[in-house]
Design an enzyme around this catalytic site. Structure first.
Site, PDB file in Angstrom:
ATOM      1  N   ASN A 170      -4.558  46.050 -25.827  1.00 41.83           N
ATOM      2  CA  ASN A 170      -3.761  46.159 -24.896  1.00 41.83           C
ATOM      3  C   ASN A 170      -3.412  47.560 -24.669  1.00 41.83           C
ATOM      4  OD1 ASN A 170      -1.243  44.796 -23.540  1.00 41.83           O
ATOM      5  ND2 ASN A 170      -0.114  45.763 -25.030  1.00 41.83           N
ATOM      6  N   HIS A 206       4.137  48.938 -17.186  1.00 46.74           N
ATOM      7  CA  HIS A 206       5.518  49.426 -16.919  1.00 46.74           C
ATOM      8  C   HIS A 206       5.642  50.475 -15.806  1.00 46.74           C
ATOM      9  CE1 HIS A 206       6.595  47.623 -20.891  1.00 46.74           C
ATOM     10  NE2 HIS A 206       5.733  48.486 -21.430  1.00 46.74           N
ATOM     11  N   GLU A 235       3.307  43.432 -20.157  1.00 43.73           N
ATOM     12  CA  GLU A 235       4.525  43.998 -20.403  1.00 43.73           C
ATOM     13  C   GLU A 235       5.451  44.571 -19.178  1.00 43.73           C
ATOM     14  OE1 GLU A 235       4.788  46.992 -23.548  1.00 43.73           O
ATOM     15  OE2 GLU A 235       3.309  46.005 -24.697  1.00 43.73           O
TER      16      GLU A 235
HETATM   17  C1  XIL Z   1       9.444  48.648 -27.047  1.00 47.84           C
HETATM   18  C2  XIL Z   1      10.629  47.839 -27.245  1.00 47.84           C
HETATM   19  O1  XIL Z   1      10.955  47.003 -26.011  1.00 47.84           O
HETATM   20  C3  XIL Z   1      11.649  48.365 -27.829  1.00 47.84           C
HETATM   21  O2  XIL Z   1      12.825  47.558 -27.962  1.00 47.84           O
HETATM   22  C4  XIL Z   1      11.446  49.218 -29.111  1.00 47.84           C
HETATM   23  O3  XIL Z   1      12.320  50.032 -29.278  1.00 47.84           O
HETATM   24  C5  XIL Z   1      10.223  50.127 -28.666  1.00 47.84           C
HETATM   25  O4  XIL Z   1       9.039  49.247 -28.355  1.00 47.84           O
HETATM   26  N1  XIL Z   1       4.661  49.302 -25.348  1.00 47.84           N
HETATM   27  C6  XIL Z   1       4.729  48.324 -26.306  1.00 47.84           C
HETATM   28  C7  XIL Z   1       5.730  47.683 -26.708  1.00 47.84           C
HETATM   29  O5  XIL Z   1       3.416  47.905 -26.442  1.00 47.84           O
HETATM   30  O6  XIL Z   1       5.679  47.202 -27.927  1.00 47.84           O
HETATM   31  C8  XIL Z   1       7.016  48.774 -26.393  1.00 47.84           C
HETATM   32  O7  XIL Z   1       8.124  47.897 -26.785  1.00 47.84           O
HETATM   33  C9  XIL Z   1       6.961  49.172 -25.114  1.00 47.84           C
HETATM   34  C10 XIL Z   1       5.888  50.209 -24.973  1.00 47.84           C
END
Ligand code: XIL
Length: 302
Positions: A170, A206, A235
């Protein structure tokens, strides 16, 4: 077709969300989750610092709450994540090479054993590559001490523990074709050629104005799928609002639906109120759990 999960299921996909255990007791949070989604990813509760903050002392309580909630409602669970440089307790970085190897394999083994049979897909390794044009690995205790073979080792260990779970790599900023995604592509191709057990690649997705939905998103998902792995959008969140945000969400759904091996989409939270992007509004439900234009666009596209 009334809900995201039902609409996705009609297309042979799942539609999931990140979940935080401490919000499950909030009635609207739980009712929105239960009505709309058929897969969950613990947002933080399965990370190394949450489960093994102290060496060999495993705390599964918060993650278990999410898994139990999901299982009792027939939802899938994505396991997130076993080996990652972030949210990693300090003791891991302090280990010498041999000890670190033992600790990594033990962490994978203990966590996957605890959840054996309950996880659809595991993010075995998360975010191992650098941003930018180098295509290089990111510095981490694993990379720096175990070398580039740590990813292969993690996947091989994972397969021995729960052969029923799909094993994913990932990452973010790999959603379009670029130096970083090319490097991940080369790794996956090599793994498939050499028989290293990998089943899926997660694309975090994201997105914001600096990093919009790439125009070659579908093509990038397809080239990975053509290597013989499933692809998942893991995500998803998209900064913005209104019709522009809705159109971007629809583009993501359409890209996944156009790739037969794109097996599901997970948004990174139920409501804008609890988004990790606290300054923004990147999700499908607003802070009052009202459906946004982005929600309608996703449902229409599914
Ligand atoms: C983020 C969470 O959403 C937050 O609550 C935490 O403080 C930090 O991590 N990439 C990832 C996720 O793989 O695990 C992350 O999640 C966001 C970026």
């Amino acid at each position: 077709v009334g809900t995201l999960g039902d609409a996705a299921a009609a297309k042979g996909r799942y539609f999931g969300t990140a979940v935080a255990a401490n919000h499950l007791g909030e009635a609207q949070y739980a009712s929105t989750l239960d009505a709309q989604f058929d897969s969950v990813t613990p947002e933080n509760e399965m990370k190394w610092d949450a489960i093994e903050g102290t060496r060999d002392s495993f705390n599964f309580a918060s993650a278990d709450r999410i898994v139990d909630h999901a299982q009792s409602r027939g939802m899938k669970v994505r396991g997130h994540t076993l080996v990652w440089h972030s949210q990693l307790p300090g003791w891991v970085g302090g280990l010498g090479t041999a000890d670190l190897r033992t600790a990594m394999n033990n962490h994978i083994t203990q966590v996957m054993t605890h959840y054996k049979g309950k996880i659809d897909s595991w993010d075995v390794v998360n975010e191992a590559y650098q941003d930018g044009g180098s295509g290089a690995r990111r510095s981490s205790p694993f990379q720096d001490k175990l070398g580039s073979g740590f990813i292969e080792e993690a996947f091989r260990t994972a397969r021995t523990v729960d052969a029923g779970a799909k094993l994913c790599y990932n990452d973010y900023n790999t959603d379009g074709q670029n130096a970083k995604s090319n490097a991940v592509y080369a790794m996956v191709k090599d793994f498939k050629q050499r028989g290293v057990p990998i089943d899926c690649v997660g694309f975090q997705s994201h997105f914001n104005s600096n990093s919009p939905v790439p125009s070659d998103y579908r093509a990038n998902l397809q080239r990975f799928a053509d290597l013989g792995v499933d692809v998942q959008i893991t995500e998803l969140d998209i900064e913005g609002s209104g019709s522009a945000q809705a159109a971007s969400y629809a583009a993501v759904v359409n890209a996944c639906l156009a790739v037969s091996r794109c097996t599901g989409i997970t948004v990174w939270g139920v409501t804008d109120k609890y988004s990790w992007r606290s300054s923004g509004t990147p999700l499908l439900f607003d802070g009052n759990y009202s459906r946004k234009p982005a929600y309608d666009a996703v449902l229409a596209a599914l």
